[in-house]
Write a protein that holds these residues in place. Structure first.
Motif, PDB file in Angstrom:
ATOM      1  N   ASP A  32      12.918  -1.205   1.942  1.00 39.46           N
ATOM      2  CA  ASP A  32      12.394  -3.006   2.033  1.00 39.46           C
ATOM      3  C   ASP A  32      12.929  -3.715   1.688  1.00 39.46           C
ATOM      4  OD1 ASP A  32       9.945  -1.682   3.997  1.00 39.46           O
ATOM      5  OD2 ASP A  32       9.391  -0.423   1.624  1.00 39.46           O
ATOM      6  N   VAL A  33      14.093  -3.024   0.552  1.00 38.65           N
ATOM      7  CA  VAL A  33      15.470  -4.340  -0.072  1.00 38.65           C
ATOM      8  C   VAL A  33      16.458  -3.688  -0.308  1.00 38.65           C
ATOM      9  CG1 VAL A  33      14.388  -3.451  -2.630  1.00 38.65           C
ATOM     10  CG2 VAL A  33      14.976  -6.335  -2.245  1.00 38.65           C
ATOM     11  N   VAL A  34      17.378  -4.674  -0.236  1.00 36.72           N
ATOM     12  CA  VAL A  34      18.990  -3.615  -0.618  1.00 36.72           C
ATOM     13  C   VAL A  34      19.517  -5.001  -1.972  1.00 36.72           C
ATOM     14  CG1 VAL A  34      21.623  -4.159   0.397  1.00 36.72           C
ATOM     15  CG2 VAL A  34      19.711  -3.263   1.334  1.00 36.72           C
ATOM     16  N   ARG A  68      10.788   7.162 -10.651  1.00 30.42           N
ATOM     17  CA  ARG A  68       9.534   7.843 -11.633  1.00 30.42           C
ATOM     18  C   ARG A  68       8.795   6.887 -11.244  1.00 30.42           C
ATOM     19  NH1 ARG A  68      13.778   8.072 -15.717  1.00 30.42           N
ATOM     20  NH2 ARG A  68      12.659   6.109 -16.483  1.00 30.42           N
ATOM     21  N   GLY A  69       8.771   5.865 -11.340  1.00 28.31           N
ATOM     22  CA  GLY A  69       7.664   4.688 -10.794  1.00 28.31           C
ATOM     23  C   GLY A  69       6.950   5.054  -9.028  1.00 28.31           C
ATOM     24  N   GLY A  70       7.664   5.855  -8.497  1.00 21.46           N
ATOM     25  CA  GLY A  70       6.942   6.216  -7.114  1.00 21.46           C
ATOM     26  C   GLY A  70       7.356   5.679  -5.582  1.00 21.46           C
ATOM     27  N   HIS A  71       8.571   4.938  -6.043  1.00 20.02           N
ATOM     28  CA  HIS A  71       9.678   4.248  -4.988  1.00 20.02           C
ATOM     29  C   HIS A  71      10.525   5.758  -4.493  1.00 20.02           C
ATOM     30  CE1 HIS A  71       6.877   0.458  -6.551  1.00 20.02           C
ATOM     31  NE2 HIS A  71       7.877   0.954  -7.352  1.00 20.02           N
ATOM     32  N   ASP A  72      10.705   4.851  -3.092  1.00 20.36           N
ATOM     33  CA  ASP A  72      11.653   5.641  -2.581  1.00 20.36           C
ATOM     34  C   ASP A  72      13.777   4.990  -2.890  1.00 20.36           C
ATOM     35  OD1 ASP A  72      10.243   7.544  -1.879  1.00 20.36           O
ATOM     36  OD2 ASP A  72       9.097   6.756  -0.025  1.00 20.36           O
ATOM     37  N   VAL A  73      14.503   5.503  -3.836  1.00 20.92           N
ATOM     38  CA  VAL A  73      15.091   4.911  -4.044  1.00 20.92           C
ATOM     39  C   VAL A  73      16.537   5.654  -3.479  1.00 20.92           C
ATOM     40  CG1 VAL A  73      16.768   4.572  -6.258  1.00 20.92           C
ATOM     41  CG2 VAL A  73      14.137   4.411  -5.939  1.00 20.92           C
ATOM     42  N   THR A  74      17.493   5.009  -2.340  1.00 22.63           N
ATOM     43  CA  THR A  74      19.491   5.391  -2.106  1.00 22.63           C
ATOM     44  C   THR A  74      19.449   4.551  -3.011  1.00 22.63           C
ATOM     45  OG1 THR A  74      18.255   5.663  -0.215  1.00 22.63           O
ATOM     46  CG2 THR A  74      20.530   5.529  -0.640  1.00 22.63           C
ATOM     47  N   LEU A  75      20.782   5.266  -3.855  1.00 17.52           N
ATOM     48  CA  LEU A  75      22.278   5.080  -4.511  1.00 17.52           C
ATOM     49  C   LEU A  75      23.663   5.283  -4.098  1.00 17.52           C
ATOM     50  CD1 LEU A  75      22.881   3.420  -6.865  1.00 17.52           C
ATOM     51  CD2 LEU A  75      22.775   5.920  -8.174  1.00 17.52           C
ATOM     52  N   ASP A 106       0.488  -1.362  -0.127  1.00 17.25           N
ATOM     53  CA  ASP A 106      -0.200   0.169  -0.086  1.00 17.25           C
ATOM     54  C   ASP A 106       0.727   1.599  -0.259  1.00 17.25           C
ATOM     55  OD1 ASP A 106      -2.608  -1.677   0.029  1.00 17.25           O
ATOM     56  OD2 ASP A 106      -2.135  -1.521   2.542  1.00 17.25           O
ATOM     57  N   ARG A 107       2.201   1.069  -0.033  1.00 17.38           N
ATOM     58  CA  ARG A 107       2.819   2.264  -0.105  1.00 17.38           C
ATOM     59  C   ARG A 107       4.520   1.619  -1.436  1.00 17.38           C
ATOM     60  NH1 ARG A 107       7.410   0.639   2.517  1.00 17.38           N
ATOM     61  NH2 ARG A 107       6.975  -0.545   4.248  1.00 17.38           N
ATOM     62  N   PRO A 108       4.885   2.876  -1.287  1.00 18.07           N
ATOM     63  CA  PRO A 108       6.053   3.099  -2.344  1.00 18.07           C
ATOM     64  C   PRO A 108       7.308   1.796  -1.418  1.00 18.07           C
ATOM     65  CG  PRO A 108       5.848   5.335  -2.106  1.00 18.07           C
ATOM     66  CD  PRO A 108       4.958   5.008  -1.085  1.00 18.07           C
ATOM     67  N   LEU A 109       7.800   1.460  -2.356  1.00 24.86           N
ATOM     68  CA  LEU A 109       8.908   0.677  -1.669  1.00 24.86           C
ATOM     69  C   LEU A 109      10.267   1.335  -1.271  1.00 24.86           C
ATOM     70  CD1 LEU A 109       9.530  -2.734  -3.857  1.00 24.86           C
ATOM     71  CD2 LEU A 109       8.665  -3.047  -1.150  1.00 24.86           C
ATOM     72  N   ARG A 110      11.293   0.739  -0.568  1.00 21.58           N
ATOM     73  CA  ARG A 110      12.491   1.456   0.012  1.00 21.58           C
ATOM     74  C   ARG A 110      13.520   1.300  -0.230  1.00 21.58           C
ATOM     75  NH1 ARG A 110      11.694   2.308   5.921  1.00 21.58           N
ATOM     76  NH2 ARG A 110      10.923  -0.472   5.272  1.00 21.58           N
ATOM     77  N   ILE A 111      13.868   1.235  -1.694  1.00 19.05           N
ATOM     78  CA  ILE A 111      14.582   0.284  -2.230  1.00 19.05           C
ATOM     79  C   ILE A 111      16.654   0.950  -2.088  1.00 19.05           C
ATOM     80  CG2 ILE A 111      15.710  -1.168  -4.360  1.00 19.05           C
ATOM     81  CD1 ILE A 111      12.637  -0.003  -5.382  1.00 19.05           C
ATOM     82  N   ALA A 112      17.390   0.005  -2.076  1.00 23.93           N
ATOM     83  CA  ALA A 112      18.652   0.708  -1.761  1.00 23.93           C
ATOM     84  C   ALA A 112      19.755  -0.180  -2.826  1.00 23.93           C
ATOM     85  CB  ALA A 112      18.857   0.215  -0.335  1.00 23.93           C
ATOM     86  N   HIS A 113      20.383   0.675  -3.581  1.00 31.60           N
ATOM     87  CA  HIS A 113      20.731  -0.178  -4.871  1.00 31.60           C
ATOM     88  C   HIS A 113      22.264   0.443  -4.225  1.00 31.60           C
ATOM     89  CE1 HIS A 113      18.342  -1.129  -7.764  1.00 31.60           C
ATOM     90  NE2 HIS A 113      17.585   0.491  -7.312  1.00 31.60           N
TER      91      HIS A 113
END
Length: 122
Positions: free
Chosen positions: A93-95, A39-46, A7-14
């Motif tokens: 949420d995922v690494v 762009r798809g609405g997820h929170d991304v950390t690079l 129900d919410r954007p994923l928090r993804i770390a690359h």
């Protein structure tokens, strides 16, 4: 994964150490994926080397963390692993580790990843 994550954007770390972001090879693929997810609405950390981080423009959903081996009381790779873990501290949420088997080894414990699942592309 948290059941409410749907129900919410994923928090993804690359995590990558490619120093040629976003020009070619794995670096280009990592940056393209990170931007598309943002762009798809997820929170991304690079997390990447400082020279790569300077070339990637952050956006409201894309946070870029320069990752250099820290100087300090811990020698070599252990200090580096601690720097990566600190960058993940806000929670994800995922690494996703790109091509770094040693980094994946350091992050193999759920505690190191703050409980997030680990994906390795090698």
């Amino acid at each position: 994964m948290d059941p409410d994550a749907r129900d919410r954007p994923l928090r993804i770390a690359h995590v990558t150490l490619d120093g040629h972001l976003p020009r070619y090879g794995i670096g280009l693929a990592v940056v393209s994926l990170a931007r598309a997810l943002a762009r798809g609405g997820h929170d991304v950390t690079l997390l990447c080397r400082p020279d790569g981080a300077r070339e990637v423009a952050p956006s409201p959903r894309l946070r870029v963390v320069p990752l250099a081996r820290p100087a300090g009381p811990l020698p070599g790779s252990w200090a580096y692993a601690r720097a990566v873990r600190a960058a993940l501290a806000p929670g994800v949420d995922v690494v996703h580790v790109h091509g770094l088997a040693r980094m994946a080894w350091w992050l193999r414990g759920a505690r190191a990843r703050r409980g997030a699942p680990l994906v390795l592309t090698a």
